[in-house]
Design a protein around this motif. Structure first.
Motif, PDB file in Angstrom:
ATOM      1  N   LEU A  48      20.556  -5.842  -9.573  1.00 29.55           N
ATOM      2  CA  LEU A  48      21.473  -4.751  -9.235  1.00 29.55           C
ATOM      3  C   LEU A  48      20.779  -3.396  -9.315  1.00 29.55           C
ATOM      4  O   LEU A  48      21.020  -2.512  -8.480  1.00 29.55           O
ATOM      5  CB  LEU A  48      22.687  -4.785 -10.153  1.00 29.55           C
ATOM      6  CG  LEU A  48      23.624  -5.974  -9.960  1.00 29.55           C
ATOM      7  CD1 LEU A  48      24.703  -5.975 -11.033  1.00 29.55           C
ATOM      8  CD2 LEU A  48      24.228  -5.955  -8.575  1.00 29.55           C
ATOM      9  N   LEU A  49      19.939  -3.226 -10.321  1.00 32.69           N
ATOM     10  CA  LEU A  49      19.212  -1.967 -10.474  1.00 32.69           C
ATOM     11  C   LEU A  49      18.289  -1.720  -9.285  1.00 32.69           C
ATOM     12  O   LEU A  49      18.228  -0.605  -8.753  1.00 32.69           O
ATOM     13  CB  LEU A  49      18.407  -1.990 -11.768  1.00 32.69           C
ATOM     14  CG  LEU A  49      17.543  -0.774 -12.075  1.00 32.69           C
ATOM     15  CD1 LEU A  49      18.426   0.440 -12.325  1.00 32.69           C
ATOM     16  CD2 LEU A  49      16.673  -1.036 -13.271  1.00 32.69           C
ATOM     17  N   LEU A  51      18.598  -2.943  -6.206  1.00 36.50           N
ATOM     18  CA  LEU A  51      19.392  -2.671  -5.009  1.00 36.50           C
ATOM     19  C   LEU A  51      20.017  -1.281  -5.048  1.00 36.50           C
ATOM     20  O   LEU A  51      20.069  -0.589  -4.036  1.00 36.50           O
ATOM     21  CB  LEU A  51      20.465  -3.743  -4.837  1.00 36.50           C
ATOM     22  CG  LEU A  51      19.940  -5.134  -4.485  1.00 36.50           C
ATOM     23  CD1 LEU A  51      21.084  -6.124  -4.392  1.00 36.50           C
ATOM     24  CD2 LEU A  51      19.141  -5.100  -3.203  1.00 36.50           C
ATOM     25  N   GLN A  52      20.498  -0.862  -6.218  1.00 33.98           N
ATOM     26  CA  GLN A  52      21.093   0.463  -6.325  1.00 33.98           C
ATOM     27  C   GLN A  52      20.048   1.565  -6.162  1.00 33.98           C
ATOM     28  O   GLN A  52      20.373   2.681  -5.753  1.00 33.98           O
ATOM     29  CB  GLN A  52      21.803   0.633  -7.664  1.00 33.98           C
ATOM     30  CG  GLN A  52      23.100  -0.120  -7.737  1.00 33.98           C
ATOM     31  CD  GLN A  52      23.781   0.045  -9.086  1.00 33.98           C
ATOM     32  OE1 GLN A  52      23.228   0.623 -10.012  1.00 33.98           O
ATOM     33  NE2 GLN A  52      24.990  -0.471  -9.189  1.00 33.98           N
ATOM     34  N   GLY A  54      17.848   1.491  -3.989  1.00 30.29           N
ATOM     35  CA  GLY A  54      17.509   1.534  -2.574  1.00 30.29           C
ATOM     36  C   GLY A  54      16.226   0.805  -2.229  1.00 30.29           C
ATOM     37  O   GLY A  54      15.677   0.990  -1.149  1.00 30.29           O
TER      38      GLY A  54
END
Length: 78
Positions: A48-49, A51-52, A54
């Motif tokens: 998640l980190l 993907l967040q 970018g």
């Protein structure tokens, strides 16, 4: 009887017979079951980190494989 001559030591016990490869592998798998549930959420958090931030999705497994501690290396950034 002379007191300056050392007495012979008893032979140490024989080492246990080496475990078979299958037993060693099964012992490792059983030992890793306790760590798996704790590491899984950290891997999800790393994904998640990434993907967040970018970054591309394929960077998540690359970071996990290249960092010594896997997702724990990036945990302080959260």
């Amino acid at each position: 009887m002379r007191h300056d001559v050392p007495t012979p030591m008893a032979a140490p016990d024989a080492p246990p017979a080496p475990a078979t490869r299958r037993r060693q592998i099964s012992a490792c798998v059983r030992g890793s079951f306790s760590a798996g549930p704790g590491i899984f959420p950290l891997g999800i958090a790393l994904g998640l980190l990434v993907l967040q931030a970018g970054l591309p999705w394929w960077l998540t497994p690359a970071l996990s494989r290249s960092a010594i501690a896997g997702s724990l290396e990036l945990l302080p950034w959260v």
